[in-house]
Design a protein around this motif. Structure first.
Motif, PDB file in Angstrom:
ATOM      1  N   PHE A   1       0.832  -1.196   0.000  1.00 13.68           N
ATOM      2  CA  PHE A   1       0.000   0.000   0.000  1.00 13.68           C
ATOM      3  C   PHE A   1       0.877   1.260   0.000  1.00 13.68           C
ATOM      4  CE2 PHE A   1      -2.183   3.475   1.999  1.00 13.68           C
ATOM      5  CZ  PHE A   1      -3.439   3.454   1.442  1.00 13.68           C
ATOM      6  N   HIS A   2       1.874   1.291   0.882  1.00 10.96           N
ATOM      7  CA  HIS A   2       2.790   2.436   0.981  1.00 10.96           C
ATOM      8  C   HIS A   2       3.447   2.727  -0.376  1.00 10.96           C
ATOM      9  CE1 HIS A   2       5.949   4.866   3.199  1.00 10.96           C
ATOM     10  NE2 HIS A   2       6.577   4.614   2.062  1.00 10.96           N
ATOM     11  N   GLU A   3       3.957   1.687  -1.005  1.00  9.08           N
ATOM     12  CA  GLU A   3       4.642   1.888  -2.292  1.00  9.08           C
ATOM     13  C   GLU A   3       3.646   2.271  -3.393  1.00  9.08           C
ATOM     14  OE1 GLU A   3       7.801   2.242  -2.137  1.00  9.08           O
ATOM     15  OE2 GLU A   3       7.937   1.441  -0.097  1.00  9.08           O
ATOM     16  N   MET A   4       2.416   1.760  -3.288  1.00  8.04           N
ATOM     17  CA  MET A   4       1.382   2.155  -4.257  1.00  8.04           C
ATOM     18  C   MET A   4       1.099   3.658  -4.163  1.00  8.04           C
ATOM     19  SD  MET A   4       0.182  -0.302  -6.282  1.00  8.04           S
ATOM     20  CE  MET A   4      -1.373   0.406  -6.810  1.00  8.04           C
ATOM     21  N   ILE A   5       1.183   4.209  -2.947  1.00 13.62           N
ATOM     22  CA  ILE A   5       1.004   5.661  -2.778  1.00 13.62           C
ATOM     23  C   ILE A   5       2.105   6.396  -3.559  1.00 13.62           C
ATOM     24  CG2 ILE A   5       1.148   7.579  -1.090  1.00 13.62           C
ATOM     25  CD1 ILE A   5      -1.501   6.172  -0.794  1.00 13.62           C
ATOM     26  N   HIS A   6       3.333   5.902  -3.446  1.00  8.85           N
ATOM     27  CA  HIS A   6       4.428   6.534  -4.202  1.00  8.85           C
ATOM     28  C   HIS A   6       4.200   6.404  -5.715  1.00  8.85           C
ATOM     29  CE1 HIS A   6       6.769   7.630  -0.799  1.00  8.85           C
ATOM     30  NE2 HIS A   6       7.087   6.402  -0.425  1.00  8.85           N
ATOM     31  N   LEU A   7       3.677   5.260  -6.100  1.00  9.61           N
ATOM     32  CA  LEU A   7       3.383   5.043  -7.526  1.00  9.61           C
ATOM     33  C   LEU A   7       2.409   6.107  -8.050  1.00  9.61           C
ATOM     34  CD1 LEU A   7       4.073   1.756  -8.581  1.00  9.61           C
ATOM     35  CD2 LEU A   7       1.878   2.318  -9.536  1.00  9.61           C
TER      36      LEU A   7
ATOM     37  N   GLY B   1      14.498  15.621   6.087  1.00 13.24           N
ATOM     38  CA  GLY B   1      14.982  14.262   6.336  1.00 13.24           C
ATOM     39  C   GLY B   1      14.018  13.244   5.744  1.00 13.24           C
ATOM     40  N   TYR B   2      14.446  11.994   5.706  1.00 15.99           N
ATOM     41  CA  TYR B   2      13.661  10.955   5.023  1.00 15.99           C
ATOM     42  C   TYR B   2      12.237  10.830   5.551  1.00 15.99           C
ATOM     43  CZ  TYR B   2      11.923   6.228   4.171  1.00 15.99           C
ATOM     44  OH  TYR B   2      11.127   5.165   3.869  1.00 15.99           O
ATOM     45  N   ARG B   3      12.111  10.562   6.848  1.00 14.73           N
ATOM     46  CA  ARG B   3      10.810  10.202   7.400  1.00 14.73           C
ATOM     47  C   ARG B   3       9.776  11.332   7.329  1.00 14.73           C
ATOM     48  NH1 ARG B   3       6.605   9.379   8.806  1.00 14.73           N
ATOM     49  NH2 ARG B   3       5.713   7.759  10.154  1.00 14.73           N
TER      50      ARG B   3
ATOM     51  N   LEU C   1       6.597  13.813   0.713  1.00 16.45           N
ATOM     52  CA  LEU C   1       6.097  12.662  -0.060  1.00 16.45           C
ATOM     53  C   LEU C   1       6.148  11.377   0.772  1.00 16.45           C
ATOM     54  CD1 LEU C   1       7.557  13.422  -3.621  1.00 16.45           C
ATOM     55  CD2 LEU C   1       5.252  13.862  -2.774  1.00 16.45           C
ATOM     56  N   GLU C   2       7.163  11.255   1.647  1.00 15.28           N
ATOM     57  CA  GLU C   2       7.217  10.088   2.545  1.00 15.28           C
ATOM     58  C   GLU C   2       6.141  10.180   3.612  1.00 15.28           C
ATOM     59  OE1 GLU C   2       8.329   7.197   2.401  1.00 15.28           O
ATOM     60  OE2 GLU C   2       9.816   7.567   0.852  1.00 15.28           O
ATOM     61  N   LYS C   3       6.005  11.376   4.181  1.00 16.91           N
ATOM     62  CA  LYS C   3       5.030  11.548   5.260  1.00 16.91           C
ATOM     63  C   LYS C   3       3.637  11.181   4.762  1.00 16.91           C
ATOM     64  CE  LYS C   3       3.697  14.654   8.970  1.00 16.91           C
ATOM     65  NZ  LYS C   3       2.290  14.234   8.888  1.00 16.91           N
ATOM     66  N   MET C   4       3.336  11.629   3.530  1.00 16.40           N
ATOM     67  CA  MET C   4       2.041  11.318   2.916  1.00 16.40           C
ATOM     68  C   MET C   4       1.846   9.795   2.826  1.00 16.40           C
ATOM     69  SD  MET C   4       0.729  12.389  -0.893  1.00 16.40           S
ATOM     70  CE  MET C   4       1.395  14.042  -0.812  1.00 16.40           C
ATOM     71  N   ALA C   5       2.891   9.101   2.405  1.00 16.26           N
ATOM     72  CA  ALA C   5       2.802   7.640   2.248  1.00 16.26           C
ATOM     73  C   ALA C   5       2.683   6.952   3.607  1.00 16.26           C
ATOM     74  CB  ALA C   5       4.019   7.126   1.480  1.00 16.26           C
ATOM     75  N   TYR C   6       3.458   7.409   4.586  1.00 14.64           N
ATOM     76  CA  TYR C   6       3.393   6.798   5.923  1.00 14.64           C
ATOM     77  C   TYR C   6       2.045   7.066   6.595  1.00 14.64           C
ATOM     78  CZ  TYR C   6       8.207   5.144   6.150  1.00 14.64           C
ATOM     79  OH  TYR C   6       9.379   4.442   5.931  1.00 14.64           O
TER      80      TYR C   6
HETATM   81 ZN   LIG Z   1       8.108   5.567   1.162  1.00  8.62          ZN
END
Ligand SMILES: [Zn+2]
Length: 169
Positions: A103-109, A132-134, A138-143
């Motif tokens: 699901f997380h990676e699908m958000i990035h997709l 930072g990464y976390r 775009l990461e925060k949105m996915a997490y």
């Molecule tokens: Zn991610």
């Protein structure tokens, strides 16, 4: 990162991404082959059918310092559960059956699709540098979305969520 630095790095990173995708082409599997029960409730059939994933021991990260982007060395050295390039995501073997990681990676997709490669990478790099990464946007949105998914609350349209969140970034 200055716009000039990005302009120089962008074709190199894209070249590496294309090469990486070609190198793993035969290992690519369709997401539909996993027969996940919940994923299709959050993403359109078209989006799921367009997605591919590759299971690896270590997810490939662009050689950013070799490209001259030394400030991303920490990110480059990281060991991630998953990473997405265009329409393909790479997962570490340990997470290959984890629907919430898919699901997380699908958000990035969806982010890649809506932003396009150049904007995605510019935004991702900018966010990485600033937060930072976390906590990069775009990461925060996915997490955040992954957390909602994992909690099994009300079903939502994940593609619409990404679209709405991108419009206010
Ligand atoms: Zn991610």
């Amino acid at each position: 990162m200055t716009p000039q630095e990005f302009e120089t790095a962008f074709p190199k990173v894209m070249g590496w991404i294309q090469q990486t995708l070609v190198a793993h082409k035969t290992l690519g599997r369709s997401v539909t082959s996993k027969n996940f029960k919940r994923l299709p409730l959050y993403f359109s059939r078209t989006q799921i059918e367009a997605a591919k994933f590759v299971v690896v021991d270590r997810v490939p990260v662009p050689p950013l310092s070799a490209i001259g982007l030394y400030r991303f060395m920490e990110f480059e050295r990281g060991d991630y559960d998953g990473i997405t390039y265009l329409d393909t995501y790479f997962l570490k073997r340990s997470g290959a059956d984890d629907e919430s990681l898919h699901f997380h990676e699908m958000i990035h997709l969806v982010q890649w699709r809506l932003l396009g490669a150049e904007f995605f990478l510019a935004m991702y790099a900018g966010g990485l540098e600033r937060f930072g990464y976390r906590n990069s946007p775009l990461e925060k949105m996915a997490y955040d979305a992954q957390e909602l998914f994992a909690r099994s609350g009300p079903v939502f349209d994940a593609e619409k969520l990404v679209e709405e969140k991108l419009s206010v970034l």
